[in-house]
Design an enzyme around this catalytic site. Structure first.
Site, PDB file in Angstrom:
ATOM      1  CG  HIS A   1      22.346  41.835  62.721  1.00  0.00           C
ATOM      2  ND1 HIS A   1      22.492  40.550  62.127  1.00  0.00           N
ATOM      3  CD2 HIS A   1      22.294  41.727  64.322  1.00  0.00           C
ATOM      4  CE1 HIS A   1      22.749  39.856  63.350  1.00  0.00           C
ATOM      5  NE2 HIS A   1      22.511  40.497  64.563  1.00  0.00           N
TER       6      HIS A   1
ATOM      7  CG  HIS B   1      15.327  36.119  60.016  1.00  0.00           C
ATOM      8  ND1 HIS B   1      15.785  34.649  60.259  1.00  0.00           N
ATOM      9  CD2 HIS B   1      15.555  36.639  61.323  1.00  0.00           C
ATOM     10  CE1 HIS B   1      16.222  34.276  61.269  1.00  0.00           C
ATOM     11  NE2 HIS B   1      16.088  35.694  62.139  1.00  0.00           N
TER      12      HIS B   1
ATOM     13  CG  HIS C   1      26.859  40.191  64.701  1.00  0.00           C
ATOM     14  ND1 HIS C   1      26.645  41.582  65.242  1.00  0.00           N
ATOM     15  CD2 HIS C   1      25.845  39.652  65.288  1.00  0.00           C
ATOM     16  CE1 HIS C   1      25.665  41.782  65.901  1.00  0.00           C
ATOM     17  NE2 HIS C   1      24.938  40.512  65.770  1.00  0.00           N
TER      18      HIS C   1
ATOM     19  CG  HIS D   1      28.414  39.279  67.773  1.00  0.00           C
ATOM     20  ND1 HIS D   1      27.659  38.386  67.550  1.00  0.00           N
ATOM     21  CD2 HIS D   1      29.837  38.786  67.202  1.00  0.00           C
ATOM     22  CE1 HIS D   1      28.315  37.360  67.082  1.00  0.00           C
ATOM     23  NE2 HIS D   1      29.653  37.573  66.823  1.00  0.00           N
TER      24      HIS D   1
ATOM     25  CD  GLU E   1      22.924  40.547  68.726  1.00  0.00           C
ATOM     26  OE1 GLU E   1      23.313  39.771  68.057  1.00  0.00           O
ATOM     27  OE2 GLU E   1      21.683  41.365  68.036  1.00  0.00           O
TER      28      GLU E   1
END
Length: 441
Positions: free
Chosen positions: A340, A297, A376, A370, A346
């Site tokens: 992560h 990803h 999260h 976050h 964010e």
């Protein structure tokens, strides 16, 4: 994409455009001739320092009916829910936070009156960002707004914004963004006058104030000449002036404070302009998505639409990132975002559909925050589902999430922290993650 058959636009990100509503209103050669055609006044608008490097320099020459100086003295104004400076009423916390959509207020509020702040970082007018929501139910009419502190990124989630700026008109609907440079006057109406319907239609969405360097397109690097957002898809207004006398109110935000002044004429009286500092809009569906065709990803930076650079290369003051409709084809890969912790903070919002890492609780019109190094990732149900899914090509349709990402941690306003719309049980979405470790696996 909204119907623009009755609105003309200029295309090309950061280009020096020239436009005139009356033939011959735009001077040729000299920007400030001794006398401007039609008795207009020349006024230079600079949103960067005069001596900024040519590639970064942003300025526009305006040719208007009355100069901006023709206004009353500034008087204090009060917009208590619209904040953009860290102060005693903000709270810094590493806690993961999420909010439900805010409902419409009972009292009719225009765009500026309806702004409520989620979180703030950096220093007003110099660095960092402030993030807000708006939920407008009436038009601004003869009131305009100018933000001397920050460039404004407006992300509609519901309803259409009919925006009149000094440089012309722009319409923005969900799926598009609107960017207003620092200092530009604008007014937002909600009625859909072009279709004959003059009733105000409620509109809500998100705003990010960018106090740092002006937004630019990110470098493509190894991607090459194509991909991401293309310059030609950014749209700027053509000159469209109002020659109207009467009582007009201008609200100015300056160093985190608000002031009002009166004018006896419309401030939207620019007959012609030339330059590269002007409002613009962008249709997010035109973003050319880049994604993996093998495994893993990729980092969300591949979805960056616009970036505000900082003094540290590669570490942005602000990145505006989207998660649009796309194909997912990665093999031998956990496809949603992994768990992560990272240096960037964010703030996420959802315009429509469902975000692939949060199938429950993250609603269109809602938001999450976050902060830097706060852990999260996908909720427990999504983790289990994705860990056992058949890895065939999947197309994500009818979805659009976005992220305001910043190098600075966010301080949350107490009104947002204590809001009944905040999901106090957000952390529960991870608590059912089971221990799976076994030395025999």
């Amino acid at each position: 994409m909204t119907d623009t058959t009755q609105l003309d636009y200029l295309n090309g990100f950061g280009n020096e455009h020239e436009t005139e509503a009356i033939d011959g209103a735009l001077p040729k050669g000299c920007f400030s001739p001794q006398k401007v055609a039609y008795g207009l006044y020349a006024e230079q608008f600079s949103s960067t320092a005069f001596t900024a490097p040519r590639a970064d320099n942003r300025r526009t020459w305006l040719y208007r009916i009355q100069p901006s100086v023709k206004q009353s003295d500034y008087q204090p104004a009060d917009f208590p829910h619209f904040q953009s400076a860290i102060h005693a009423d903000t709270v810094i916390t590493p806690q993961a936070l999420r909010w439900n959509p805010y409902p419409e207020t009972e009292n009719p509020l225009n765009f500026i009156e309806s702004i409520t702040t989620y979180a703030i970082n950096g220093q007003t007018g110099l660095s960092g960002t402030a993030i807000h929501r708006y939920c407008a139910t009436k038009s601004m009419n003869k009131q305009s707004f100018s933000n001397a502190d920050a460039e404004m990124v407006i992300v509609p989630q519901q309803g259409q914004l009919n925006t009149t700026t000094e440089m012309g008109k722009l319409e923005a609907v969900p799926g598009e963004i609107l960017v207003i440079p620092r200092g530009v006057k604008f007014s937002i109406n909600l009625s859909i006058g072009m279709s004959g319907d003059t009733a105000d239609k409620p509109a809500s969405g998100y705003i990010c104030e960018n106090h740092g360097s002006p937004l630019t397109l990110p470098e493509r690097g190894p991607v090459g000449a194509n991909g991401f957002a293309n310059d030609r898809d950014f749209q700027y207004p053509v000159a469209c002036y109002e020659d109207v006398s009467g009582q007009f109110e201008c609200i100015t935000k300056f160093n985190g404070q608000f002031f009002r002044s009166e004018m006896s004429h419309s401030p939207m009286d620019v007959v012609a302009w030339v330059g590269n500092s002007a409002p613009y809009k962008y249709d997010l569906s035109r973003f050319n998505v880049i994604n993996t065709v093998s495994y893993d990803h990729p980092d969300p930076s591949i979805f960056t639409v616009l970036t505000s650079k900082s003094d540290t290369p590669g570490v942005a003051n602000l990145d505006f990132v989207i998660f649009p409709p796309r194909w997912m084809v990665a093999e031998n890969t956990f496809r949603p975002p992994w768990f992560h912790r990272n240096i960037m903070s964010e703030f996420m919002g959802l315009i429509q559909g469902q975000y692939d890492a949060k199938e429950q609780g993250f609603l269109p019109g809602g938001a999450s925050l976050h902060n830097a190094f706060t852990p999260h990732g996908p909720e427990a149900g999504v983790f289990t589902k994705a860990s056992n899914a058949e890895l065939k090509p999947v197309q994500y349709k009818d979805t659009m999430a976005f992220m305001f990402e910043s190098r600075y941690p966010y301080s949350v306003t107490r009104s947002a922290l204590n809001s009944p719309n905040r999901q106090k049980d957000y952390n529960d979405c991870w608590q059912s993650l089971a221990r799976q470790f076994s030395i025999n696996k």
